[in-house]
Design a protein around this motif. Structure first.
Motif, PDB file in Angstrom:
ATOM      1  N   UNK A   1     -89.405 -60.208 -74.500  1.00 38.63           N
ATOM      2  CA  UNK A   1     -88.758 -60.304 -73.282  1.00 38.63           C
ATOM      3  C   UNK A   1     -87.119 -59.771 -73.252  1.00 38.63           C
ATOM      4  N   UNK A   2     -86.921 -58.785 -72.541  1.00 39.82           N
ATOM      5  CA  UNK A   2     -85.646 -58.410 -72.460  1.00 39.82           C
ATOM      6  C   UNK A   2     -85.222 -58.068 -71.194  1.00 39.82           C
ATOM      7  N   UNK A   3     -84.369 -58.507 -70.299  1.00 42.63           N
ATOM      8  CA  UNK A   3     -83.889 -57.722 -69.066  1.00 42.63           C
ATOM      9  C   UNK A   3     -82.912 -56.741 -69.287  1.00 42.63           C
TER      10      UNK A   3
ATOM     11  N   UNK B   1     -92.877 -49.697 -76.430  1.00 40.25           N
ATOM     12  CA  UNK B   1     -92.874 -49.349 -74.882  1.00 40.25           C
ATOM     13  C   UNK B   1     -91.899 -50.060 -74.366  1.00 40.25           C
ATOM     14  N   UNK B   2     -90.978 -49.489 -73.815  1.00 44.61           N
ATOM     15  CA  UNK B   2     -89.964 -50.247 -73.107  1.00 44.61           C
ATOM     16  C   UNK B   2     -90.047 -50.122 -71.698  1.00 44.61           C
ATOM     17  N   UNK B   3     -90.859 -51.191 -71.384  1.00 48.89           N
ATOM     18  CA  UNK B   3     -91.521 -51.388 -70.024  1.00 48.89           C
ATOM     19  C   UNK B   3     -92.872 -51.806 -70.403  1.00 48.89           C
TER      20      UNK B   3
ATOM     21  N   UNK C   1     -94.400 -54.215 -76.101  1.00 48.40           N
ATOM     22  CA  UNK C   1     -93.895 -53.895 -74.659  1.00 48.40           C
ATOM     23  C   UNK C   1     -92.403 -54.848 -74.583  1.00 48.40           C
ATOM     24  N   UNK C   2     -91.608 -54.244 -74.329  1.00 47.66           N
ATOM     25  CA  UNK C   2     -90.164 -54.889 -73.902  1.00 47.66           C
ATOM     26  C   UNK C   2     -89.991 -54.795 -72.481  1.00 47.66           C
ATOM     27  N   UNK C   3     -89.969 -55.888 -71.736  1.00 50.00           N
ATOM     28  CA  UNK C   3     -89.791 -56.108 -70.216  1.00 50.00           C
ATOM     29  C   UNK C   3     -89.183 -57.410 -69.968  1.00 50.00           C
ATOM     30  N   UNK C   4     -88.955 -57.515 -68.750  1.00 57.55           N
ATOM     31  CA  UNK C   4     -88.204 -58.646 -68.196  1.00 57.55           C
ATOM     32  C   UNK C   4     -89.261 -59.617 -67.445  1.00 57.55           C
TER      33      UNK C   4
END
Length: 136
Positions: free
Chosen positions: A44-46, A5-7, A29-32
């Motif tokens: 963690x990816x912005x 999930x991107x977010x 989950x990918x999120x900043x």
């Protein structure tokens, strides 16, 4: 299922992550930011800063296989980066964007029958998007 999930920290993406975990799926989950649901893995990816699909963070995700990717994005270039990086890693891709659906955001409270966007431009600029009038 392995779901990316991107977010995943707020609003719709968090609820999708929560429900997927509740059903026994493996969720990343990918999120900043922080605040992913308990039981999910956090990467963690912005997305505003890491715009190169060949960047190490994206390539680490691309080296894995995902049964489904859910991309809850608000910026066309974010979706383009992710879909380019993960094109061969995902069996299924769902893109959800409620902020970029309508062609004209200048009228708060406009009806659901307003003109909607068809496809983002290569530059990803909202003022350069093609649109179709959904009420026609």
């Amino acid at each position: 299922m392995r779901i990316l999930i991107l977010g995943g920290t707020v609003f719709l993406s968090r609820e999708i992550a929560r429900q997927a975990l509740e059903r026994g799926h493996e969720v990343t989950c990918v999120s900043r930011g922080d605040g992913i649901p308990d039981g999910a893995t956090h990467v963690r990816i912005d997305r505003a800063a890491v715009i190169d699909p060949a960047a190490p963070a994206w390539q680490a995700l691309a080296a894995q296989r995902w049964d489904a990717v859910v991309d809850v994005a608000r910026t066309p270039s974010w979706m383009r980066t992710a879909s380019t990086a993960l094109a061969d890693a995902a069996k299924h891709w769902t893109f959800v964007s409620t902020i970029n659906v309508y062609a004209d955001l200048s009228h708060p409270g406009a009806s659901a029958g307003g003109a909607v966007l068809v496809e983002p431009s290569a530059a990803g600029d909202l003022d350069k998007l093609d649109f179709v009038d959904a009420s026609a």
